[in-house]
Design a protein around this motif. Structure first.
Motif, short mmCIF file in Angstrom:
data_model
loop_
_atom_site.label_atom_id
_atom_site.label_comp_id
_atom_site.label_asym_id
_atom_site.label_seq_id
_atom_site.Cartn_x
_atom_site.Cartn_y
_atom_site.Cartn_z
N CYS A 107 20.77 -12.73 61.35
CA CYS A 107 21.54 -12.27 61.84
C CYS A 107 20.69 -10.46 61.60
O CYS A 107 20.15 -10.25 60.57
CB CYS A 107 22.60 -11.85 61.45
SG CYS A 107 24.05 -13.88 60.93
N ARG A 108 21.18 -9.65 62.18
CA ARG A 108 20.68 -8.45 62.55
C ARG A 108 21.49 -7.29 62.74
O ARG A 108 22.54 -7.97 63.90
CB ARG A 108 19.30 -8.34 63.77
CG ARG A 108 17.92 -9.35 63.67
CD ARG A 108 17.34 -8.95 64.88
NE ARG A 108 18.31 -9.62 65.93
CZ ARG A 108 18.04 -8.38 67.15
NH1 ARG A 108 17.31 -7.83 67.40
NH2 ARG A 108 18.75 -9.31 68.27
N LEU A 109 21.26 -6.36 62.31
CA LEU A 109 21.92 -4.98 62.65
C LEU A 109 20.94 -3.90 63.25
O LEU A 109 19.99 -3.92 62.57
CB LEU A 109 22.79 -4.84 61.43
CG LEU A 109 23.84 -3.54 61.00
CD1 LEU A 109 24.46 -3.45 62.57
CD2 LEU A 109 24.28 -2.65 59.36
N VAL A 110 21.02 -3.87 64.05
CA VAL A 110 20.40 -3.02 64.79
C VAL A 110 21.21 -1.81 64.80
O VAL A 110 22.29 -1.45 65.42
CB VAL A 110 20.37 -3.24 66.56
CG1 VAL A 110 19.23 -2.94 66.82
CG2 VAL A 110 19.81 -5.34 65.99
N TYR A 111 20.27 -0.53 64.68
CA TYR A 111 20.16 0.55 64.57
C TYR A 111 19.89 1.48 65.57
O TYR A 111 18.26 1.47 65.71
CB TYR A 111 19.58 1.29 63.02
CG TYR A 111 20.59 0.90 61.92
CD1 TYR A 111 21.80 2.48 61.48
CD2 TYR A 111 20.85 -0.20 61.29
CE1 TYR A 111 22.15 1.48 60.38
CE2 TYR A 111 20.86 -0.35 59.62
CZ TYR A 111 22.27 0.21 59.57
OH TYR A 111 23.22 -0.84 58.78
N SER A 112 20.21 1.54 66.89
CA SER A 112 19.35 2.59 67.60
C SER A 112 20.23 3.83 67.74
O SER A 112 21.41 3.72 67.49
CB SER A 112 20.57 1.75 69.29
OG SER A 112 19.78 0.55 69.82
N CYS A 113 19.05 4.82 67.40
CA CYS A 113 18.77 6.18 67.07
C CYS A 113 18.45 7.17 68.65
O CYS A 113 17.84 6.50 68.84
CB CYS A 113 18.02 7.05 65.92
SG CYS A 113 19.02 5.21 64.47
N PHE A 114 19.62 8.47 67.91
CA PHE A 114 19.65 9.08 69.56
C PHE A 114 19.70 10.26 69.23
O PHE A 114 20.69 10.98 68.15
CB PHE A 114 20.83 8.75 70.63
CG PHE A 114 20.96 6.92 71.23
CD1 PHE A 114 20.08 7.28 73.01
CD2 PHE A 114 21.49 6.45 70.76
CE1 PHE A 114 20.15 6.03 72.81
CE2 PHE A 114 21.20 5.11 71.31
CZ PHE A 114 20.72 4.55 72.32
N ALA A 115 18.89 11.56 69.93
CA ALA A 115 18.83 13.03 69.42
C ALA A 115 20.25 13.21 69.73
O ALA A 115 20.87 13.05 70.46
CB ALA A 115 18.16 13.29 70.31
N LEU A 116 20.32 15.02 69.38
CA LEU A 116 21.91 15.14 69.29
C LEU A 116 22.32 15.25 70.58
O LEU A 116 22.91 15.89 70.20
CB LEU A 116 21.90 16.34 68.43
CG LEU A 116 22.36 15.94 65.99
CD1 LEU A 116 22.00 17.31 65.56
CD2 LEU A 116 23.78 14.35 66.17
N ASP A 117 21.61 15.23 71.10
CA ASP A 117 22.19 15.43 72.82
C ASP A 117 22.75 14.50 73.68
O ASP A 117 23.10 14.12 74.32
CB ASP A 117 20.72 15.88 73.79
CG ASP A 117 19.14 14.96 74.23
OD1 ASP A 117 19.84 13.42 73.70
OD2 ASP A 117 18.44 14.94 74.96
N GLY A 118 22.56 13.44 72.92
CA GLY A 118 22.80 12.05 72.81
C GLY A 118 22.35 11.54 74.23
O GLY A 118 23.12 10.03 74.33
N LYS A 119 20.74 11.44 74.77
CA LYS A 119 20.98 11.09 75.58
C LYS A 119 18.98 10.62 75.21
O LYS A 119 18.83 8.94 75.56
CB LYS A 119 20.39 11.54 76.85
CG LYS A 119 21.72 12.39 76.77
CD LYS A 119 21.65 12.83 78.57
CE LYS A 119 23.01 14.05 78.74
NZ LYS A 119 22.82 15.03 80.08
#
Length: 134
Positions: A107-119
């Protein structure tokens, strides 16, 4: 992030370095920031239940948001979080489908990361893990 000077072009000759490329090549960041991804090798989930207890968190040292997505080995999405700020944790989730009793490998736990601007999307991580549904 930038072009290299002296890179062969399509006809095998050296291409010229433009003034913009020179400026970019000379840029050295003052500090290299790294994203800390929590180590997870397995998750225990209760069979036949949507509501589950977990320990997902975004380390306080990170300067980014996480969106966590949990996939079965066949790429079926069974959970996705909202944006998780640094220092925040999730202790209870609701799965998109109940799991039968058993061990789910790859299985996979995917960490999508975003800058603190949220975009602005940053680098992320795919963590391969085992789900033990008991």
């Amino acid at each position: 992030r930038c072009c290299q000077s002296g890179t062969p072009d399509n006809n095998g000759s050296e291409s010229e370095t433009t003034e913009t490329e020179k400026k970019t090549l000379d840029f050295t960041p003052a500090e290299e920031r790294r994203i800390k991804i929590p180590a997870v090798t397995g998750i225990n989930l209760k069979a036949g239940q949507l509501r589950q207890t977990v320990d997902f968190h975004n380390p306080k040292e990170n300067d980014c948001y996480f969106v966590l997505s949990l996939y079965l080995s066949d790429d079926t999405l069974i959970y996705q979080s909202d944006m998780l700020a640094p220092s925040e944790q999730i202790s209870e989730i609701e799965l998109l489908q109940e799991l039968q009793r058993g061990i789910y490998r790859n299985c996979r736990l995917v960490y999508s990361c975003f800058a603190l601007d949220g975009k602005t999307k940053l680098n992320g991580s795919n963590v391969v893990l085992e789900i033990n549904s008991y």
